[in-house]
Write a protein that holds these residues in place. Structure first.
Motif, PDB file in Angstrom:
ATOM      1  N   MET A   1       0.837  -1.195   0.000  1.00 33.78           N
ATOM      2  CA  MET A   1       0.000   0.000   0.000  1.00 33.78           C
ATOM      3  C   MET A   1       0.873   1.247   0.000  1.00 33.78           C
ATOM      4  N   ALA A   2       0.418   2.255  -0.723  1.00 34.91           N
ATOM      5  CA  ALA A   2       1.223   3.461  -0.860  1.00 34.91           C
ATOM      6  C   ALA A   2       0.871   4.478   0.213  1.00 34.91           C
ATOM      7  N   PRO A   3       1.803   4.776   1.100  1.00 37.72           N
ATOM      8  CA  PRO A   3       1.489   5.693   2.190  1.00 37.72           C
ATOM      9  C   PRO A   3       1.598   7.151   1.785  1.00 37.72           C
ATOM     10  N   THR A   4       0.843   7.979   2.463  1.00 40.73           N
ATOM     11  CA  THR A   4       0.965   9.425   2.351  1.00 40.73           C
ATOM     12  C   THR A   4       1.312   9.902   3.744  1.00 40.73           C
ATOM     13  N   THR A   5       2.393  10.639   3.893  1.00 44.06           N
ATOM     14  CA  THR A   5       2.879  10.926   5.245  1.00 44.06           C
ATOM     15  C   THR A   5       2.299  12.202   5.859  1.00 44.06           C
ATOM     16  N   THR A   6       1.496  12.953   5.107  1.00 45.06           N
ATOM     17  CA  THR A   6       0.867  14.129   5.696  1.00 45.06           C
ATOM     18  C   THR A   6      -0.508  13.742   6.244  1.00 45.06           C
ATOM     19  N   PRO A   7      -0.714  13.763   7.571  1.00 45.23           N
ATOM     20  CA  PRO A   7      -2.036  13.424   8.110  1.00 45.23           C
ATOM     21  C   PRO A   7      -3.114  14.355   7.556  1.00 45.23           C
ATOM     22  N   LEU A   8      -4.297  13.812   7.344  1.00 44.46           N
ATOM     23  CA  LEU A   8      -5.387  14.592   6.761  1.00 44.46           C
ATOM     24  C   LEU A   8      -5.818  15.741   7.660  1.00 44.46           C
ATOM     25  N   THR A   9      -5.631  15.559   8.962  1.00 46.14           N
ATOM     26  CA  THR A   9      -5.995  16.629   9.885  1.00 46.14           C
ATOM     27  C   THR A   9      -5.218  17.913   9.576  1.00 46.14           C
ATOM     28  N   ALA A  10      -4.063  17.769   8.910  1.00 45.23           N
ATOM     29  CA  ALA A  10      -3.239  18.942   8.584  1.00 45.23           C
ATOM     30  C   ALA A  10      -3.752  19.670   7.340  1.00 45.23           C
ATOM     31  N   ILE A  11      -4.591  18.998   6.524  1.00 43.80           N
ATOM     32  CA  ILE A  11      -5.071  19.637   5.288  1.00 43.80           C
ATOM     33  C   ILE A  11      -6.600  19.722   5.228  1.00 43.80           C
ATOM     34  N   ALA A  12      -7.278  19.258   6.290  1.00 45.70           N
ATOM     35  CA  ALA A  12      -8.750  19.219   6.282  1.00 45.70           C
ATOM     36  C   ALA A  12      -9.386  20.599   6.216  1.00 45.70           C
ATOM     37  N   ILE A 201      -8.772   0.693  12.433  1.00 43.69           N
ATOM     38  CA  ILE A 201      -9.548   1.804  12.979  1.00 43.69           C
ATOM     39  C   ILE A 201      -9.455   2.965  11.988  1.00 43.69           C
ATOM     40  N   ASN A 202     -10.603   3.336  11.448  1.00 43.14           N
ATOM     41  CA  ASN A 202     -10.676   4.365  10.409  1.00 43.14           C
ATOM     42  C   ASN A 202     -11.086   5.708  11.003  1.00 43.14           C
ATOM     43  N   TYR A 203     -10.385   6.748  10.597  1.00 46.17           N
ATOM     44  CA  TYR A 203     -10.770   8.103  10.986  1.00 46.17           C
ATOM     45  C   TYR A 203     -10.952   8.915   9.709  1.00 46.17           C
ATOM     46  N   TYR A 204     -12.160   9.452   9.539  1.00 48.50           N
ATOM     47  CA  TYR A 204     -12.495  10.240   8.358  1.00 48.50           C
ATOM     48  C   TYR A 204     -12.698  11.697   8.800  1.00 48.50           C
ATOM     49  N   PRO A 205     -11.698  12.554   8.647  1.00 44.26           N
ATOM     50  CA  PRO A 205     -11.872  13.956   9.073  1.00 44.26           C
ATOM     51  C   PRO A 205     -12.913  14.661   8.210  1.00 44.26           C
ATOM     52  N   LYS A 206     -13.384  15.811   8.693  1.00 43.47           N
ATOM     53  CA  LYS A 206     -14.259  16.645   7.866  1.00 43.47           C
ATOM     54  C   LYS A 206     -13.539  16.934   6.549  1.00 43.47           C
ATOM     55  N   CYS A 207     -14.294  16.938   5.465  1.00 41.46           N
ATOM     56  CA  CYS A 207     -13.688  17.072   4.133  1.00 41.46           C
ATOM     57  C   CYS A 207     -14.213  18.327   3.447  1.00 41.46           C
ATOM     58  N   PRO A 208     -13.337  19.130   2.829  1.00 37.01           N
ATOM     59  CA  PRO A 208     -13.789  20.383   2.210  1.00 37.01           C
ATOM     60  C   PRO A 208     -14.766  20.191   1.044  1.00 37.01           C
ATOM     61  N   GLN A 209     -14.604  19.142   0.262  1.00 35.39           N
ATOM     62  CA  GLN A 209     -15.503  18.886  -0.877  1.00 35.39           C
ATOM     63  C   GLN A 209     -15.858  17.387  -0.921  1.00 35.39           C
ATOM     64  N   PRO A 210     -16.727  16.948  -0.019  1.00 30.22           N
ATOM     65  CA  PRO A 210     -17.014  15.522   0.100  1.00 30.22           C
ATOM     66  C   PRO A 210     -17.720  14.901  -1.105  1.00 30.22           C
ATOM     67  N   ASP A 211     -18.340  15.742  -1.932  1.00 23.57           N
ATOM     68  CA  ASP A 211     -19.035  15.223  -3.109  1.00 23.57           C
ATOM     69  C   ASP A 211     -18.064  14.778  -4.210  1.00 23.57           C
ATOM     70  N   LEU A 212     -16.773  15.093  -4.033  1.00 22.88           N
ATOM     71  CA  LEU A 212     -15.778  14.747  -5.062  1.00 22.88           C
ATOM     72  C   LEU A 212     -14.941  13.519  -4.715  1.00 22.88           C
ATOM     73  N   THR A 213     -15.103  12.986  -3.525  1.00 28.12           N
ATOM     74  CA  THR A 213     -14.187  11.932  -3.083  1.00 28.12           C
ATOM     75  C   THR A 213     -14.925  10.843  -2.307  1.00 28.12           C
ATOM     76  N   LEU A 214     -14.166   9.858  -1.837  1.00 32.39           N
ATOM     77  CA  LEU A 214     -14.693   8.805  -0.966  1.00 32.39           C
ATOM     78  C   LEU A 214     -13.758   8.635   0.224  1.00 32.39           C
ATOM     79  N   GLY A 215     -14.333   8.242   1.346  1.00 33.39           N
ATOM     80  CA  GLY A 215     -13.492   7.905   2.497  1.00 33.39           C
ATOM     81  C   GLY A 215     -12.804   6.568   2.272  1.00 33.39           C
ATOM     82  N   LEU A 216     -13.529   5.673   1.641  1.00 28.62           N
ATOM     83  CA  LEU A 216     -13.004   4.350   1.298  1.00 28.62           C
ATOM     84  C   LEU A 216     -13.722   3.888   0.044  1.00 28.62           C
ATOM     85  N   LYS A 217     -12.958   3.584  -0.994  1.00 27.28           N
ATOM     86  CA  LYS A 217     -13.574   3.257  -2.280  1.00 27.28           C
ATOM     87  C   LYS A 217     -14.364   1.948  -2.213  1.00 27.28           C
TER      88      LYS A 217
END
Length: 363
Positions: A1-12, A201-217
């Motif tokens: 799996m390809a990791p992204t090292t910037t936590p979403l809380t930093a860009i939410a 354990i999944n954490y889905y932060p608030k998302c700026p444009q939720p209509d464009l993405t998925l928390g889990l495909k």
């Protein structure tokens, strides 16, 4: 799996969604996170240990749900409400830690267990909007405590107890399905050889444009059976017509959502559905869910345990679970690759058309 090292809380809090999270039109959510459906049955397990009436009634409901959706919810399941509350509290406290604390358990480099952002497959262009912390709990001999968070302090003790209770509940549900197939009640558990348990354990932060993405495909779980604890926000969605229509599963306080996976589907010769599902996000609330996957050992043989009269096997030959999983991942990667190539081709064709139009204007 390809990791992204910037936590979403930093860009939410960014106003627009980064392009790496934007899904193609056909993959975007069709139903809101909070438009709940009651189509997924909620089944009380109270009295399931009784011989006769009540047990027969409960088993009938579980079997119908597995044949219909491959997904249902259970209440009165015997897992202590205080334990569930503690597990949820610890999970929220972990995700609230500063990025550097979470990244001490970064899963990059092929480490098994720890913290990761998105966890999309290598080769996939689009990321899921989620952070996860995961650990392997069974078989006990395979536990690597160095990959389990050490903060909050009670993490290990509580998660060990939670894992044990969830394993017990999963085995109880597999007994019901074994009996429904006309087999001894331990048949499905035995088919797993030495049952593996992975907690995600999944954490889905608030998302700026939720209509464009998925928390889990969209996906089906590869294993035998999954028990999911979700909070009251909503976001788990299911389909049974290959993604044409979706429903959002109604959150029920203290309930576990039960998903059958590919392994359970094959063992039942396709009689029980493997739940086709995804997770959506929203801009109002963060969401937490705890998935406990009960999977067979890698060497366990995957093949129908019972084939009803007039039916054909859904598999050509028996294979190991490791091989089944490998084929599933290869297929997913190939589909992602083809989709990426098609998208790149569309960009090239569009550029050619624009160039041609400009040439005509300048002619």
């Amino acid at each position: 799996m390809a990791p992204t090292t910037t936590p979403l809380t930093a860009i939410a809090n960014e106003k627009t969604l980064r392009s790496s999270f934007v899904r193609d039109e056909d993959e975007r959510p069709k139903v809101p996170y909070n438009q709940f459906s009651n189509e997924i049955p909620v089944i009380s397990l109270g009295g399931i240990e009784e011989v006769g009436g009540r047990r027969v009634e409960i088993c009938k409901k579980i079997v119908e749900a597995c044949e219909d959706w491959g997904i249902f919810q259970v209440v009165d399941h015997g897992v202590d409400a205080k334990l569930i509350s503690e597990m949820t509290r610890l999970a929220r406290e972990f995700f609230a830690l500063p990025p550097e604390e979470k990244l001490r358990f970064d899963m990059s480099g092929g480490k098994k267990g720890g913290f990761i952002v998105s966890s999309h497959l290598q080769g996939e262009a689009v990321q899921d909007w989620r952070e996860i912390v995961t650990y392997f709990s069974y078989p006990i001999k395979n536990r690597d405590y160095s990959r389990w968070p050490d903060k909050p302090e009670e993490w290990r003790a509580v998660t060990e107890e939670y894992s044990e209770k969830l394993m017990r509940l999963a085995c109880k549900l597999l007994e019901v399905l074994s009996e429904a197939m006309g087999l001894e009640k331990e048949a499905l558990t035995k088919a797993c050889v030495d049952m593996d348990q992975k907690v995600v354990i999944n954490y889905y932060p608030k998302c700026p444009q939720p209509d464009l993405t998925l928390g889990l495909k969209r996906h089906t779980d590869p294993g035998t059976i999954t028990l999911l604890l979700q909070d009251q926000v909503g976001g788990l969605q299911a389909t049974r017509d290959n993604g044409q229509t979706w429903i959002t599963v109604q959150p029920v306080e203290g309930a576990f959502v039960v998903n059958l996976g590919d392994h359970g589907h094959y063992l039942s010769n396709g009689r029980f559905k493997n739940a086709d599902h995804q997770a959506v996000v929203n801009s109002n609330y963060s969401r937490l869910s705890i998935a406990t996957f009960q999977n067979p050992a890698p060497e366990a043989i995957v093949y129908p345990l019972a084939i009803r009269k007039g039916e054909k096997p859904v598999m050509e030959d028996p294979i190991t679970f490791a091989e089944m999983y490998k084929r599933k991942m290869s297929k997913d990667l190939e589909l992602a690759k083809l989709k990426k190539q098609a998208k790149e081709q569309q960009v090239v064709e569009k550029a050619k058309l624009e160039t041609k139009s400009l040439d005509q204007i300048l002619a």
